[in-house]
Scaffold this active site. Structure first.
Site, short mmCIF file in Angstrom:
data_model
loop_
_atom_site.label_atom_id
_atom_site.label_comp_id
_atom_site.label_asym_id
_atom_site.label_seq_id
_atom_site.Cartn_x
_atom_site.Cartn_y
_atom_site.Cartn_z
N ASN A 39 5.51 -0.66 5.45
CA ASN A 39 6.24 -0.25 4.24
C ASN A 39 6.85 1.13 4.46
OD1 ASN A 39 4.28 1.87 3.35
ND2 ASN A 39 2.91 0.10 3.33
N LYS B 29 5.22 -12.73 22.31
CA LYS B 29 6.29 -12.58 21.33
C LYS B 29 6.66 -13.95 20.75
CE LYS B 29 10.99 -10.91 20.97
NZ LYS B 29 12.19 -10.58 21.71
N LYS C 69 -6.44 0.03 -12.48
CA LYS C 69 -6.93 0.26 -11.11
C LYS C 69 -8.09 1.25 -11.08
CE LYS C 69 -2.96 -0.71 -8.69
NZ LYS C 69 -1.67 -0.28 -8.19
O1 C5P Z 1 -3.98 -1.75 -5.32
P1 C5P Z 1 -3.07 -0.67 -4.92
O2 C5P Z 1 -2.63 -0.75 -3.49
O3 C5P Z 1 -1.89 -0.43 -5.81
O4 C5P Z 1 -3.97 0.64 -5.10
C1 C5P Z 1 -3.54 1.88 -4.73
C2 C5P Z 1 -4.70 2.74 -4.29
O5 C5P Z 1 -5.64 1.98 -3.51
C3 C5P Z 1 -4.23 3.83 -3.36
O6 C5P Z 1 -5.09 4.92 -3.56
C4 C5P Z 1 -4.40 3.21 -1.98
O7 C5P Z 1 -4.52 4.18 -0.99
C5 C5P Z 1 -5.68 2.40 -2.16
N1 C5P Z 1 -5.77 1.21 -1.33
C6 C5P Z 1 -6.69 1.14 -0.31
N2 C5P Z 1 -6.81 0.01 0.44
C7 C5P Z 1 -6.04 -1.06 0.20
C8 C5P Z 1 -5.09 -1.02 -0.84
C9 C5P Z 1 -4.98 0.14 -1.58
O8 C5P Z 1 -7.39 2.15 -0.07
N3 C5P Z 1 -6.17 -2.15 0.94
#
Ligand code: C5P
Length: 415
Positions: free
Chosen positions: A211, A298, A348
């Site tokens: 991303n 690949k 969250k």
């Molecule tokens: O669920 P979402 O990705 O929107 O949540 C955001 C928060 O969760 C951020 O603090 C991100 O760093 C953390 N996160 C994580 N591991 C993941 C997904 C998100 O630590 N697999």
């Protein structure tokens, strides 16, 4: 110890006085310490040293006039005032001190002073009698009360032949004073682990899913936490950013590596400092899914294949895993949302059992992901309601410094 001003934006105001020549050396020292410097000169200052000299040393055009259309078009005065983390007037003449005390805005420097939102400091330089005068001392008292830092002056032989207080501090000392403005000591004795940047999930030996996260917010936070006195481990996905001074950096590529590095760093911090003094901050934009299978070779496109099916599986949730530990550190998450920002962020907060969450609206192009600026709202659970604090749009470095204050508060509330 040399001054540390990495990424600090300093607006240096130079006023008229024989000590104005020392501003040349000061600019060098500030830049050597890592600061970005913009210079504003009053008309009188230009009688003592030329704007050209200070332009060459600062690497930026020198600002001299409030009514210069070209300068306003490049960076308007309000923008310049907002740009600054610290506005320092050095040397500050008795006249400049009197004007800023009164709130007079009759030239560019005094206008910027009024419009500046960041830290403010002056380094007075004048004849000892002018310094001792009741009017000057009364002005100083008012400025100090308003939170303005006063650097010096030193005592000694003056240009006019007098001996006494009123000499501008040396450039080295001034740079050190500037650095101290950013060292709050708020997180002294704390261990902080921060995840930052994107993760990369391999599809085959040459391709991956990822991303647009730049990692800037997490790196700025690491820097601000170190400045506030914490010991910081930064677990970084693939980003193009230099490691901030005194930060221990661990580079990782995929989410599972980021989780393993986080678990290890947290375990070490807990054993060194105890859970009350340990903080985990998750700024990383972790990929929610990864390809179920990573091809050994690949992946080739077939002549007739218009589509390619890839099965994705869920990655571990790093922040929720750390929040599930017992004993656990104070855990802060970030939420980048494009809609219903507050609702998603607060849900969250509870679902992942976080202590705090900072959320921002990434649908705005002026803040967030690749931008140098950010604006966010931080939420945390209080006994019977939700605590909330808005951080207005500012550089990610400034936002990071403000977050260290909130962190220190939450740590205090937890103890
Ligand atoms: O669920 P979402 O990705 O929107 O949540 C955001 C928060 O969760 C951020 O603090 C991100 O760093 C953390 N996160 C994580 N591991 C993941 C997904 C998100 O630590 N697999």
């Amino acid at each position: 110890m040399s001054a540390r001003l990495t990424n600090k934006r300093i607006l240096l105001g130079v006023t008229g006085g024989i000590a104005a020549y020392k501003s040349a050396e000061l600019i060098r020292r500030l830049r050597d310490a890592g600061a970005e410097v913009q210079v504003v000169m009053t008309a009188a200052a230009q009688e003592f040293i030329t704007p050209l000299t200070l332009q060459a040393l600062s690497g930026n055009p020198v600002h001299t006039s409030l009514l210069d259309p070209a300068a306003e078009a490049a960076m308007g005065h309000i923008e310049l005032a907002r740009w600054a983390d610290l506005i320092l007037i050095a040397p500050a003449s008795a006249d400049a001190i009197a004007r800023i005390t009164q709130g007079i805005a009759n030239d560019l420097l005094t206008t910027l002073w009024l419009a500046a939102a960041g830290k403010k400091a002056i380094a007075p330089a004048m004849n000892q009698q002018m310094w001792a005068d009741a009017a000057t001392q009364a002005n100083l008292g008012v400025l100090r009360e308003r939170g303005v830092a006063v650097f010096g002056p030193a005592s000694g032989l003056q240009a006019c032949g007098d001996v006494g207080a009123g000499r501008l501090l040396e450039a080295v000392e001034l740079a050190e004073c500037c650095a101290e403005q950013f060292n709050s000591g708020l997180l002294q004795g704390r261990e902080i682990i921060i995840t930052a940047g994107p993760t990369r999930e391999a599809l085959d030996p040459v391709r991956y899913m990822s991303n647009h996260s730049s990692g800037k917010m997490g790196f700025a936070l690491a820097e601000a936490c170190v400045e506030a006195g914490a010991r910081v481990t930064l677990i970084a996905g693939p980003v193009h950013l230099p490691t901030p001074d005194r930060v221990h950096r661990v580079d990782v590529v995929c989410a599972r590596d980021m989780l393993a590095a986080s678990e290890e760093a947290v375990a070490q911090a807990l054993s060194r400092a105890g859970h009350i003094n340990t903080v985990f901050i998750a700024t990383a934009a972790v990929a929610d899914y990864r390809p179920a299978q990573v091809a050994d070779q690949k992946i080739k496109k077939g002549e007739k294949d218009d589509t390619l099916d890839i099965t994705l599986i869920r990655n571990p949730d790093i922040v929720a895993t750390i929040a599930g530990l017992n004993p656990r550190p104070l855990v802060m998450g970030f939420a980048a949302e494009t809609q219903s920002v507050e609702n998603y962020a607060t849900s969250k907060l509870f679902r992942k059992k976080l202590d705090m969450i900072a959320c921002n609206d990434v649908s705005r192009s002026d803040i967030g992901f690749q931008s140098d600026d950010n604006a966010m709202t931080v939420f945390w659970p209080e006994q019977d309601h939700l605590g909330r604090h808005e951080l207005a749009k500012a550089s990610k470095h400034e936002i990071a410094r403000q977050l260290t204050h909130l962190l220190a508060q939450r740590l205090g509330a937890r103890a």
